[in-house]
Design a protein around this motif. Structure first.
Motif, PDB file in Angstrom:
ATOM      1  N   MET A  25       0.832  -1.208   0.000  1.00 40.84           N
ATOM      2  CA  MET A  25       0.000   0.000   0.000  1.00 40.84           C
ATOM      3  C   MET A  25       0.864   1.254   0.000  1.00 40.84           C
ATOM      4  O   MET A  25       0.557   2.229  -0.687  1.00 40.84           O
ATOM      5  N   GLY A  26       1.957   1.262   0.732  1.00 41.32           N
ATOM      6  CA  GLY A  26       2.852   2.418   0.761  1.00 41.32           C
ATOM      7  C   GLY A  26       3.513   2.672  -0.585  1.00 41.32           C
ATOM      8  O   GLY A  26       3.579   3.814  -1.049  1.00 41.32           O
ATOM      9  N   VAL A  27       4.002   1.632  -1.229  1.00 43.38           N
ATOM     10  CA  VAL A  27       4.640   1.781  -2.543  1.00 43.38           C
ATOM     11  C   VAL A  27       3.624   2.239  -3.583  1.00 43.38           C
ATOM     12  O   VAL A  27       3.915   3.103  -4.411  1.00 43.38           O
ATOM     13  N   THR A  28       2.412   1.712  -3.536  1.00 42.63           N
ATOM     14  CA  THR A  28       1.364   2.125  -4.473  1.00 42.63           C
ATOM     15  C   THR A  28       0.991   3.592  -4.267  1.00 42.63           C
ATOM     16  O   THR A  28       0.866   4.354  -5.225  1.00 42.63           O
ATOM     17  N   GLY A  29       0.861   4.017  -3.028  1.00 44.45           N
ATOM     18  CA  GLY A  29       0.553   5.422  -2.748  1.00 44.45           C
ATOM     19  C   GLY A  29       1.662   6.342  -3.204  1.00 44.45           C
ATOM     20  O   GLY A  29       1.409   7.406  -3.778  1.00 44.45           O
ATOM     21  N   TRP A  30       2.904   5.954  -2.975  1.00 48.78           N
ATOM     22  CA  TRP A  30       4.067   6.739  -3.411  1.00 48.78           C
ATOM     23  C   TRP A  30       4.089   6.868  -4.926  1.00 48.78           C
ATOM     24  O   TRP A  30       4.356   7.930  -5.463  1.00 48.78           O
ATOM     25  N   TYR A  31       3.776   5.778  -5.626  1.00 48.00           N
ATOM     26  CA  TYR A  31       3.759   5.798  -7.091  1.00 48.00           C
ATOM     27  C   TYR A  31       2.698   6.764  -7.606  1.00 48.00           C
ATOM     28  O   TYR A  31       2.972   7.589  -8.482  1.00 48.00           O
ATOM     29  N   PHE A  32       1.473   6.679  -7.067  1.00 46.62           N
ATOM     30  CA  PHE A  32       0.408   7.566  -7.535  1.00 46.62           C
ATOM     31  C   PHE A  32       0.683   9.021  -7.174  1.00 46.62           C
ATOM     32  O   PHE A  32       0.422   9.917  -7.974  1.00 46.62           O
ATOM     33  N   TYR A  33       1.214   9.281  -5.991  1.00 47.16           N
ATOM     34  CA  TYR A  33       1.554  10.648  -5.628  1.00 47.16           C
ATOM     35  C   TYR A  33       2.606  11.204  -6.587  1.00 47.16           C
ATOM     36  O   TYR A  33       2.481  12.319  -7.067  1.00 47.16           O
ATOM     37  N   SER A  34       3.621  10.422  -6.865  1.00 50.83           N
ATOM     38  CA  SER A  34       4.695  10.882  -7.759  1.00 50.83           C
ATOM     39  C   SER A  34       4.187  11.114  -9.174  1.00 50.83           C
ATOM     40  O   SER A  34       4.620  12.048  -9.844  1.00 50.83           O
ATOM     41  N   SER A  35       3.277  10.300  -9.662  1.00 51.82           N
ATOM     42  CA  SER A  35       2.789  10.472 -11.032  1.00 51.82           C
ATOM     43  C   SER A  35       1.828  11.656 -11.159  1.00 51.82           C
ATOM     44  O   SER A  35       1.759  12.275 -12.215  1.00 51.82           O
ATOM     45  N   TYR A  36       1.116  11.997 -10.100  1.00 49.57           N
ATOM     46  CA  TYR A  36       0.174  13.118 -10.162  1.00 49.57           C
ATOM     47  C   TYR A  36       0.752  14.429  -9.632  1.00 49.57           C
ATOM     48  O   TYR A  36       0.077  15.449  -9.655  1.00 49.57           O
ATOM     49  N   HIS A  37       1.998  14.420  -9.164  1.00 50.52           N
ATOM     50  CA  HIS A  37       2.648  15.629  -8.677  1.00 50.52           C
ATOM     51  C   HIS A  37       4.061  15.755  -9.248  1.00 50.52           C
ATOM     52  O   HIS A  37       5.034  15.721  -8.493  1.00 50.52           O
ATOM     53  N   PRO A  38       4.184  15.898 -10.569  1.00 50.99           N
ATOM     54  CA  PRO A  38       5.526  16.086 -11.137  1.00 50.99           C
ATOM     55  C   PRO A  38       6.036  17.477 -10.793  1.00 50.99           C
ATOM     56  O   PRO A  38       5.284  18.334 -10.315  1.00 50.99           O
ATOM     57  N   TYR A  39       7.318  17.705 -11.024  1.00 51.08           N
ATOM     58  CA  TYR A  39       7.882  19.030 -10.822  1.00 51.08           C
ATOM     59  C   TYR A  39       7.502  19.896 -12.020  1.00 51.08           C
ATOM     60  O   TYR A  39       7.874  19.597 -13.143  1.00 51.08           O
ATOM     61  N   ILE A  40       6.738  20.957 -11.778  1.00 49.76           N
ATOM     62  CA  ILE A  40       6.292  21.850 -12.848  1.00 49.76           C
ATOM     63  C   ILE A  40       6.729  23.266 -12.499  1.00 49.76           C
ATOM     64  O   ILE A  40       6.542  23.721 -11.371  1.00 49.76           O
ATOM     65  N   GLN A  41       7.297  23.938 -13.480  1.00 48.89           N
ATOM     66  CA  GLN A  41       7.712  25.326 -13.290  1.00 48.89           C
ATOM     67  C   GLN A  41       7.132  26.154 -14.435  1.00 48.89           C
ATOM     68  O   GLN A  41       7.290  25.794 -15.604  1.00 48.89           O
ATOM     69  N   ILE A  42       6.450  27.239 -14.092  1.00 48.14           N
ATOM     70  CA  ILE A  42       5.893  28.150 -15.088  1.00 48.14           C
ATOM     71  C   ILE A  42       6.639  29.461 -14.978  1.00 48.14           C
ATOM     72  O   ILE A  42       6.688  30.068 -13.907  1.00 48.14           O
ATOM     73  N   GLN A  43       7.204  29.884 -16.078  1.00 47.10           N
ATOM     74  CA  GLN A  43       7.926  31.155 -16.115  1.00 47.10           C
ATOM     75  C   GLN A  43       7.322  32.011 -17.220  1.00 47.10           C
ATOM     76  O   GLN A  43       7.138  31.540 -18.342  1.00 47.10           O
ATOM     77  N   VAL A  44       7.005  33.249 -16.907  1.00 46.93           N
ATOM     78  CA  VAL A  44       6.450  34.169 -17.896  1.00 46.93           C
ATOM     79  C   VAL A  44       7.614  34.823 -18.625  1.00 46.93           C
ATOM     80  O   VAL A  44       8.517  35.370 -18.003  1.00 46.93           O
ATOM     81  N   SER A  45       7.577  34.724 -19.955  1.00 49.79           N
ATOM     82  CA  SER A  45       8.669  35.288 -20.752  1.00 49.79           C
ATOM     83  C   SER A  45       8.094  36.066 -21.932  1.00 49.79           C
ATOM     84  O   SER A  45       6.918  35.945 -22.259  1.00 49.79           O
ATOM     85  N   ALA A  46       8.950  36.847 -22.563  1.00 54.64           N
ATOM     86  CA  ALA A  46       8.517  37.666 -23.694  1.00 54.64           C
ATOM     87  C   ALA A  46       8.139  36.776 -24.870  1.00 54.64           C
ATOM     88  O   ALA A  46       8.732  35.729 -25.096  1.00 54.64           O
ATOM     89  N   GLY A  47       7.129  37.218 -25.602  1.00 60.44           N
ATOM     90  CA  GLY A  47       6.693  36.495 -26.784  1.00 60.44           C
ATOM     91  C   GLY A  47       5.986  37.431 -27.738  1.00 60.44           C
ATOM     92  O   GLY A  47       5.771  38.605 -27.438  1.00 60.44           O
ATOM     93  N   THR A  48       5.644  36.914 -28.901  1.00 63.64           N
ATOM     94  CA  THR A  48       4.931  37.712 -29.892  1.00 63.64           C
ATOM     95  C   THR A  48       3.793  36.901 -30.482  1.00 63.64           C
ATOM     96  O   THR A  48       3.817  35.676 -30.486  1.00 63.64           O
ATOM     97  N   ALA A  49       2.819  37.637 -30.991  1.00 61.35           N
ATOM     98  CA  ALA A  49       1.716  37.016 -31.717  1.00 61.35           C
ATOM     99  C   ALA A  49       1.726  37.474 -33.168  1.00 61.35           C
ATOM    100  O   ALA A  49       0.839  37.146 -33.936  1.00 61.35           O
ATOM    101  N   GLY A  50       2.715  38.227 -33.542  1.00 58.78           N
ATOM    102  CA  GLY A  50       2.840  38.767 -34.894  1.00 58.78           C
ATOM    103  C   GLY A  50       3.961  39.788 -34.929  1.00 58.78           C
ATOM    104  O   GLY A  50       4.731  39.913 -33.974  1.00 58.78           O
ATOM    105  N   GLU A  51       4.026  40.540 -36.019  1.00 58.85           N
ATOM    106  CA  GLU A  51       5.142  41.467 -36.212  1.00 58.85           C
ATOM    107  C   GLU A  51       5.239  42.535 -35.127  1.00 58.85           C
ATOM    108  O   GLU A  51       6.277  42.742 -34.533  1.00 58.85           O
ATOM    109  N   ASN A  52       4.181  43.266 -34.854  1.00 59.91           N
ATOM    110  CA  ASN A  52       4.187  44.334 -33.848  1.00 59.91           C
ATOM    111  C   ASN A  52       3.380  43.965 -32.611  1.00 59.91           C
ATOM    112  O   ASN A  52       3.025  44.831 -31.822  1.00 59.91           O
ATOM    113  N   LEU A  53       3.064  42.707 -32.444  1.00 60.73           N
ATOM    114  CA  LEU A  53       2.210  42.279 -31.349  1.00 60.73           C
ATOM    115  C   LEU A  53       3.043  41.605 -30.260  1.00 60.73           C
ATOM    116  O   LEU A  53       3.384  40.439 -30.351  1.00 60.73           O
ATOM    117  N   LYS A  54       3.357  42.371 -29.220  1.00 60.46           N
ATOM    118  CA  LYS A  54       4.109  41.826 -28.089  1.00 60.46           C
ATOM    119  C   LYS A  54       3.119  41.320 -27.048  1.00 60.46           C
ATOM    120  O   LYS A  54       2.232  42.040 -26.620  1.00 60.46           O
TER     121      LYS A  54
END
Length: 145
Positions: A25-54
């Motif tokens: 039961m402990g190994v199964t719980g650890w597996y499911f926790y690890s699969s549903y909680h990966p390391y995720i990082q969101i960083q906001v960075s510069a981008g464009t949607a067209g020539e003059n569209l920042k």
């Protein structure tokens, strides 16, 4: 005549069975926790949607936790968040001539909010304040920078 069946198990055997079941039961719980909680990082960075569209964009990086592959539902949520941003870029491209739009990503109340704000010039040449937000009904438990 007896109305029930009687089992005789030694205490040592019972303890071994209980320890084995707790380990499984402990190994199964650890597996499911690890699969549903990966390391995720969101960083906001510069981008464009067209020539003059920042327009700033969320850059999402993720890795597996403890070598356990990420659950498909988490991968789908990351893809959905990316597509929500792409739809916003398409909307800006179709309705504005130039823009300077910032992005703020917020996670609260079991929702993720993409808040876009800044200035834009519409197709008629009029400068307008741009304030839109996209709310999705899940949280990625990400480190947002």
């Amino acid at each position: 005549m007896k109305d029930y069946i009687e089992f005789k198990i030694k205490k040592r055997t019972l303890i071994i069975i209980c320890v084995f079941l707790l380990t499984v039961m402990g190994v199964t719980g650890w597996y499911f926790y690890s699969s549903y909680h990966p390391y995720i990082q969101i960083q906001v960075s510069a981008g464009t949607a067209g020539e003059n569209l920042k327009i700033e964009a969320p850059s999402i990086a993720y890795t597996d936790r403890n070598g356990i592959p990420m659950a498909s539902s988490i991968n789908l949520k990351i893809y959905d968040l990316t597509m929500q941003h792409e739809f916003m870029c398409k909307s800006v491209k179709d309705n504005y001539r130039d823009s300077n739009i910032k992005l703020k990503v917020i996670e609260k109340h079991n929702k993720t909010i993409l808040k876009y704000f800044g200035t834009a010039t519409d197709l008629n040449g009029k400068k307008v304040n741009f304030n839109k937000k996209i709310t999705v009904n899940y949280v990625l438990h990400a480190d947002i920078k």
